[in-house]
Design an enzyme around this catalytic site. Sequence first.
Site, short mmCIF file in Angstrom:
data_model
loop_
_atom_site.label_atom_id
_atom_site.label_comp_id
_atom_site.label_asym_id
_atom_site.label_seq_id
_atom_site.Cartn_x
_atom_site.Cartn_y
_atom_site.Cartn_z
CG HIS A 170 -2.03 -1.03 1.11
ND1 HIS A 170 -3.34 -0.70 0.82
CD2 HIS A 170 -2.01 -2.38 1.20
CE1 HIS A 170 -4.07 -1.80 0.77
NE2 HIS A 170 -3.29 -2.84 1.00
CG ASP A 382 0.21 9.40 0.63
OD1 ASP A 382 0.15 8.22 1.01
OD2 ASP A 382 -0.47 10.32 1.12
#
Length: 493
Positions: A170, A382
Amino acid sequence: MSNSCATRLVVVSNRLPISLSRQEGRWTVTAGSGGLVTALAPVLMNRGGLWIGWAGAAADAELAPLLEDFSRDAGYDLRPVFLDEKDIAGYYHGFSNEIVWPLFHDLPSRCNFQPDYWRSYLDVNLRFAEATARHSRPSDYIWVHDYHLMHMAFVLRNMGVERQCGFFLHIPFPPPDIFLKLPWRGKIIRALLEYDLVGFQTLRDRRNFVACMEALVPGIRVAGRGNIVSIAWKNRQIRVGSFPISIDFNSFAGLATDREVVRRAEEIREALRHRRIILGVDRMDYTKGIPERLRAIRQLFLSHPELQEKMTFVQIAVPSREEIPEYSALKNEIEQLVGEINGQFTRPGWSPIHYQYRNLPRSELTAYYRAADMALVTPLRDGMNLVAKEYCAANVMESGVLFLSEFAGAATQLQKVGAVLVNPYDVEGTAKAIRRACFMDGRERRARMGRLRDSVRRNNIYWWVDSFLQAAFSRHLDDFPQETVDFRKPAYE
Ligand code: ADQ
């Protein structure tokens, strides 16, 4: 719908998809609410699947009957892995969050490379593998999630347990010059090669992974181009691809039209006296670029005094990893900056920054998304960033502007369709971009937000699950029997 697929899905993640709370001395279990749970629960429910993970703080004896009750209602089973305080300190706070998290976000100077953390990581990965071996069968597909469990397939294979295993990361995967700093770099790369499919958020992450593999593993061969490539190593074929995660678009868009949420959004606007609202929503984390964003807001009011009293910046930060010293230092830094900026600019009836440090219920968060004229999503790095997508989904009036860091995985998809890209380190550039957006023509704003929403609507969380499972074993979500709702059909739009 076809019923032909006999494969059962077993999801393994650090945490089970539940939240535990203690009321009047007794534990209660409620379903978790994250995007991953929303996306995977229907698949698990309809296959009678299984989720393996750490349950949280409750003790073994108390937990078992609660999980059984939950499984009966949810339609899929939960199997807990028990971790004690030492495990949490070494494997979770230590290796996962003081080594892998900063390193993979390109911040090696924040890493604490303690050898004990590595031993704890291996030990806990072994326990997850043992639980998976015990509770799964050879025909199952095991889908392991995230950086806490990179070693699990390696351990399973060493135990002689043959299972089809996929892994999804992720967070970003760093380039070789960063990854090679990791003392256990070769072991981690080789462990990842024990999965049959390794999924990343973006093409960049996948390329970084392949580059690290080429640097560290002699004799591998990479074939193919595009989203998924094939790797030949030791008589095995491993597939490596990019699968950008997303959100349940319809659920956010639907909530944004809920009467209570519309009323609450109006209340927020009134409380802020109908000034333009710029919104930041993040987990309190040093990767999210909150101090840099606050400095950009200060720069905006310094360079453009005419915007003072016309705009308010609302920053909502959800508490996170408070046990790690870096995180409490960040909280102090942010609170000091908010104080300084408010002290510098506040006038009677106007403060430039409204700061909230708490977890908000989904409906309250959606009311903020709906009320905001602009969202400032500016992480330093991110994996994806779901807040950017949630803001678009909830912007049902299609009048908002999304500012997005070029270093968020989401930028790969959203820059082409209307996000305004900013470099979060460039405080002056970000301030200028905000000022320009203040004068953006209404038609342009609507066109951009319309395209952004189309993109998130199409590439939603169900599309993500489908793309991964299809790559994993040539199955679409449609191949899983589905009895209750067709969760991919827009319910109201
Ligand atoms: P995170 O780092 O947690 O996720 P993000 O993708 O932005 O980052 O998700 C944060 C979630 O927390 C969002 O769903 C948001 O709604 C919620 N949230 C934030 N502030 C909140 C508040 N005050 N109250 C309630 N909820 C709040 C990791 C990776 C990301 C990747 C996701 C999914 O770091 O890059 O996008 O996993 O793969």
